[in-house]
Motif scaffolding. Structure first.
Motif, PDB file in Angstrom:
ATOM      1  N   UNK A   1     -48.140  19.963   6.664  1.00 55.81           N
ATOM      2  CA  UNK A   1     -46.730  20.031   6.280  1.00 55.81           C
ATOM      3  C   UNK A   1     -46.206  21.460   6.334  1.00 55.81           C
ATOM      4  N   UNK A   2     -46.997  22.416   5.868  1.00 58.55           N
ATOM      5  CA  UNK A   2     -46.576  23.824   5.915  1.00 58.55           C
ATOM      6  C   UNK A   2     -46.333  24.245   7.358  1.00 58.55           C
ATOM      7  N   UNK A   3     -47.211  23.805   8.256  1.00 56.36           N
ATOM      8  CA  UNK A   3     -47.089  24.174   9.667  1.00 56.36           C
ATOM      9  C   UNK A   3     -45.866  23.503  10.308  1.00 56.36           C
ATOM     10  N   UNK A   4     -45.756  22.191  10.171  1.00 55.54           N
ATOM     11  CA  UNK A   4     -44.654  21.472  10.816  1.00 55.54           C
ATOM     12  C   UNK A   4     -43.304  21.759  10.167  1.00 55.54           C
ATOM     13  N   UNK A   5     -43.311  21.923   8.842  1.00 52.84           N
ATOM     14  CA  UNK A   5     -42.068  22.163   8.128  1.00 52.84           C
ATOM     15  C   UNK A   5     -41.616  23.604   8.162  1.00 52.84           C
ATOM     16  N   UNK A   6     -42.474  24.481   8.663  1.00 52.15           N
ATOM     17  CA  UNK A   6     -42.181  25.917   8.735  1.00 52.15           C
ATOM     18  C   UNK A   6     -41.696  26.446   7.377  1.00 52.15           C
ATOM     19  N   UNK A   7     -42.496  26.215   6.340  1.00 48.62           N
ATOM     20  CA  UNK A   7     -42.124  26.605   4.983  1.00 48.62           C
ATOM     21  C   UNK A   7     -42.227  28.108   4.792  1.00 48.62           C
ATOM     22  N   UNK A   8     -41.297  28.661   4.014  1.00 53.38           N
ATOM     23  CA  UNK A   8     -41.384  30.075   3.665  1.00 53.38           C
ATOM     24  C   UNK A   8     -42.324  30.233   2.472  1.00 53.38           C
TER      25      UNK A   8
ATOM     26  N   UNK B   1     -43.726  27.306  -0.148  1.00 52.24           N
ATOM     27  CA  UNK B   1     -45.168  27.027  -0.228  1.00 52.24           C
ATOM     28  C   UNK B   1     -45.648  27.076  -1.670  1.00 52.24           C
ATOM     29  N   UNK B   2     -45.212  28.090  -2.406  1.00 50.35           N
ATOM     30  CA  UNK B   2     -45.648  28.236  -3.794  1.00 50.35           C
ATOM     31  C   UNK B   2     -45.071  27.144  -4.692  1.00 50.35           C
ATOM     32  N   UNK B   3     -43.813  26.763  -4.458  1.00 56.30           N
ATOM     33  CA  UNK B   3     -43.224  25.666  -5.229  1.00 56.30           C
ATOM     34  C   UNK B   3     -44.002  24.382  -4.964  1.00 56.30           C
ATOM     35  N   UNK B   4     -44.300  24.110  -3.702  1.00 56.34           N
ATOM     36  CA  UNK B   4     -45.066  22.922  -3.357  1.00 56.34           C
ATOM     37  C   UNK B   4     -46.461  22.963  -3.974  1.00 56.34           C
TER      38      UNK B   4
END
Length: 89
Positions: free
Chosen positions: A16-23, A27-30
């Motif tokens: 999800x981090x990779x596909x969603x391109x999370x900042x 990432x920390x909230x997730x």
């Protein structure tokens, strides 16, 4: 306490981090949400408002739903149309 829709593990998180391109903040909230922190605990930890955390979580849910069809590793977050309606209302 509401049941979790996705049983998170390292593979799902990384995909999800990779596909969603999370900042970094997302990432920390997730990560802390997966660990079971409440919205208030997250707001205190990240020195922001409850509203900011809630908006971020809503954004993450939408982004997950957007990228999930493109991955064979990410399970569906919703089980029914009723759950989709509850997310949107």
């Amino acid at each position: 306490m509401a049941r979790k829709k996705v049983n998170w593990n390292e593979v799902i998180y990384t995909e999800f981090v990779k596909l969603g391109m999370l900042n970094d903040f997302e990432k920390e909230v997730l990560r802390t949400r997966i660990m079971g922190y409440s919205i208030t605990q997250q707001a205190q930890l990240f020195n922001c408002s409850d509203s900011t955390i809630s908006r971020t979580i809503a954004s993450l849910k939408k982004r997950y739903d957007d990228v999930q069809p493109y991955s064979d590793k990410l399970p569906s977050r919703r089980d029914s149309k009723e759950e989709e309606w509850q997310d949107n209302n």
